[in-house]
Motif scaffolding. Structure first.
Motif: not given
Lengths: 113, 114
Positions: B55-68, B78-85
């Protein structure tokens, strides 16, 4: 910019005294404000919710006030106990239908026996 | 009754790897939220599900983050290409569908990206 401020310094009080924690916000118009308790290594636990048209809410030893003119909420714990030692978070919910909570950074309370 | 559970409790991965974090909400709770919390900060909203839909995915920081949440219960972040941050505690919460209800949080998954 939007900001929620809670005292970043820890609050140390003696057992039996009243603890008062402050939550100030700017550039928000929250319809609801919630307070949570968080212990180290655990998720937050809900304590109280207050609506914008409510001035005060009480639950056992807890009291919350909400002043939309001052843009401030105060959270009081009366007759504090060492077991009340934790981090307390305030969280805003805007009345736009958006369900997400916006949290402050929390204030750590330490109650000395 | 059981509260919100999250697995794993700790996850250490290397930069660039893919990770999945799981959340089991309280049975019957139709609303599910993901937050992440950095040290000394409050939880930061990522995404909110009502039933199966985001209903609201406005907080996802970028397209590496996805949830189902395919069946309206368990959710996976799910987090792709993880970064230290990305290192933080990822918290899941659930609530009933009524407006402005308290959110019940899980214990979180501590993600460390080396």
């Amino acid at each position: 910019s939007q900001k929620i401020e809670q005292n970043s310094e820890a609050l140390n009080i003696q057992e039996g005294k009243t603890a008062t924690l402050t939550c100030n916000y700017t550039n928000y118009s929250p319809a609801y404000l919630q307070w949570y308790r968080q212990d180290p290594g655990r998720g937050p636990v809900f304590l109280l919710l207050i609506r914008e048209n409510e001035k005060e809410k009480r639950k056992e030893r807890l009291k919350v006030t909400f002043d939309t003119t001052l843009k401030q909420s105060l959270f009081h714990i009366t007759a504090s106990q060492p077991a009340d030692s934790a981090t307390y978070l305030c969280a805003l919910e805007e009345g736009t239908g958006r369900r997400a909570l916006t949290f402050g950074s929390g204030t750590r309370l330490q109650v000395q026996p | 009754g059981a509260g919100v559970s999250q697995t794993p409790s700790n996850k250490v991965t290397e930069k660039g790897k893919y990770v999945e974090l799981r959340c089991d909400p309280i049975s019957g709770h139709t609303a599910l939220y993901w937050y992440r919390q950095s040290l000394g900060q409050g939880p930061e909203f990522l995404i909110y599900f009502q039933g199966t839909g985001a209903a609201d995915d406005s907080g996802l920081p970028n397209d590496r983050f996805f949830a189902v949440r395919p069946e309206g219960s368990v959710s996976t972040l799910k987090i792709q290409r993880t970064e230290r941050g990305d290192s933080a505690v990822y918290l899941c919460a659930s609530s009933t569908s009524g407006a402005h209800n308290e959110q019940f949080f899980g214990p979180g998954t501590r993600l460390t990206v080396l």
